[in-house]
Design a protein around this motif. Sequence first.
Motif, PDB file in Angstrom:
ATOM      1  N   GLU A 157       0.834  -1.195   0.000  1.00 24.56           N
ATOM      2  CA  GLU A 157       0.000   0.000   0.000  1.00 24.56           C
ATOM      3  C   GLU A 157       0.871   1.249   0.000  1.00 24.56           C
ATOM      4  O   GLU A 157       1.984   1.245   0.539  1.00 24.56           O
ATOM      5  CB  GLU A 157      -0.908   0.042   1.238  1.00 24.56           C
ATOM      6  N   TRP A 173     -10.404  -3.393   1.223  1.00 23.47           N
ATOM      7  CA  TRP A 173      -9.681  -2.362   1.966  1.00 23.47           C
ATOM      8  C   TRP A 173     -10.205  -2.355   3.401  1.00 23.47           C
ATOM      9  O   TRP A 173     -11.423  -2.373   3.625  1.00 23.47           O
ATOM     10  CB  TRP A 173      -9.873  -0.978   1.356  1.00 23.47           C
ATOM     11  N   THR A 220      -0.813   1.566   5.193  1.00 21.71           N
ATOM     12  CA  THR A 220      -0.383   2.946   4.995  1.00 21.71           C
ATOM     13  C   THR A 220      -1.185   3.840   5.924  1.00 21.71           C
ATOM     14  O   THR A 220      -2.409   3.678   6.061  1.00 21.71           O
ATOM     15  CB  THR A 220      -0.545   3.377   3.510  1.00 21.71           C
ATOM     16  N   LEU A 271      -5.244   6.126  -2.212  1.00 24.28           N
ATOM     17  CA  LEU A 271      -4.450   5.024  -1.704  1.00 24.28           C
ATOM     18  C   LEU A 271      -4.273   3.991  -2.805  1.00 24.28           C
ATOM     19  O   LEU A 271      -5.217   3.695  -3.541  1.00 24.28           O
ATOM     20  CB  LEU A 271      -5.121   4.394  -0.485  1.00 24.28           C
ATOM     21  N   SER A 272      -3.080   3.432  -2.904  1.00 22.19           N
ATOM     22  CA  SER A 272      -2.779   2.422  -3.906  1.00 22.19           C
ATOM     23  C   SER A 272      -2.441   1.100  -3.240  1.00 22.19           C
ATOM     24  O   SER A 272      -1.859   1.079  -2.154  1.00 22.19           O
ATOM     25  CB  SER A 272      -1.599   2.866  -4.778  1.00 22.19           C
ATOM     26  N   CYS A 273      -2.789   0.030  -3.917  1.00 25.58           N
ATOM     27  CA  CYS A 273      -2.472  -1.321  -3.468  1.00 25.58           C
ATOM     28  C   CYS A 273      -1.882  -2.048  -4.671  1.00 25.58           C
ATOM     29  O   CYS A 273      -2.624  -2.453  -5.570  1.00 25.58           O
ATOM     30  CB  CYS A 273      -3.731  -2.008  -2.959  1.00 25.58           C
ATOM     31  N   TYR A 299      -4.501   2.009   6.898  1.00 29.89           N
ATOM     32  CA  TYR A 299      -5.327   1.388   5.867  1.00 29.89           C
ATOM     33  C   TYR A 299      -4.558   0.237   5.237  1.00 29.89           C
ATOM     34  O   TYR A 299      -3.395   0.390   4.850  1.00 29.89           O
ATOM     35  CB  TYR A 299      -5.718   2.421   4.809  1.00 29.89           C
ATOM     36  N   TYR A 300      -5.239  -0.898   5.132  1.00 28.65           N
ATOM     37  CA  TYR A 300      -4.655  -2.108   4.580  1.00 28.65           C
ATOM     38  C   TYR A 300      -5.477  -2.578   3.387  1.00 28.65           C
ATOM     39  O   TYR A 300      -6.713  -2.450   3.386  1.00 28.65           O
ATOM     40  CB  TYR A 300      -4.660  -3.242   5.612  1.00 28.65           C
ATOM     41  N   CYS A 301      -4.802  -3.191   2.405  1.00 30.02           N
ATOM     42  CA  CYS A 301      -5.529  -3.917   1.374  1.00 30.02           C
ATOM     43  C   CYS A 301      -5.227  -5.410   1.551  1.00 30.02           C
ATOM     44  O   CYS A 301      -4.209  -5.790   2.140  1.00 30.02           O
ATOM     45  CB  CYS A 301      -5.147  -3.455  -0.023  1.00 30.02           C
ATOM     46  N   THR A 328      -2.885  -3.023  -9.937  1.00 30.02           N
ATOM     47  CA  THR A 328      -3.045  -2.148  -8.781  1.00 30.02           C
ATOM     48  C   THR A 328      -4.533  -1.859  -8.545  1.00 30.02           C
ATOM     49  O   THR A 328      -5.295  -1.717  -9.503  1.00 30.02           O
ATOM     50  CB  THR A 328      -2.297  -0.819  -9.003  1.00 30.02           C
TER      51      THR A 328
END
Length: 128
Positions: free
Chosen positions: A6, A36, A122, A20-22, A94-96, A78
């Motif tokens: 993330e 998420w 993140t 936010l990116s994963c 924040y987690y993916c 992504t």
Amino acid sequence: QVQLVESGGGLVQPGGSLRLSCAASGFTLDYYAIGWFRQAPVKEREGVSCSSSSDGVTYYADSVKGRFTISRDNAKNTVYLQVNSLLPEDTAVYYCAAAPPDVCTLVHDPSVYEYDYWGQGTQVTVSS
């Protein structure tokens, strides 16, 4: 090696936005449902959104509905979470996470399913 990373968190004022990116490596996100989650200090982990791989179904927790948007870029492997109109109570890590492709369609709320692969998180801090 299967990995989710993330990024995109930070410090933002109330009302602000982040993306936010994963990013995945070692596997193809297009074959997985992506959830998420967030966890604030002394609070339980909350599932905020998910995206199905198979049929495009998405889910949002009531606390974020209308403010957060999940999307996929398969070419970049992504998944994104656009977070708008941020509130101080959105402050959390924040987690993916990834799960079998139909999980979001069948279960909706990510909190009730044991996702398989997780990123490291993140931090999002909303403060004036």
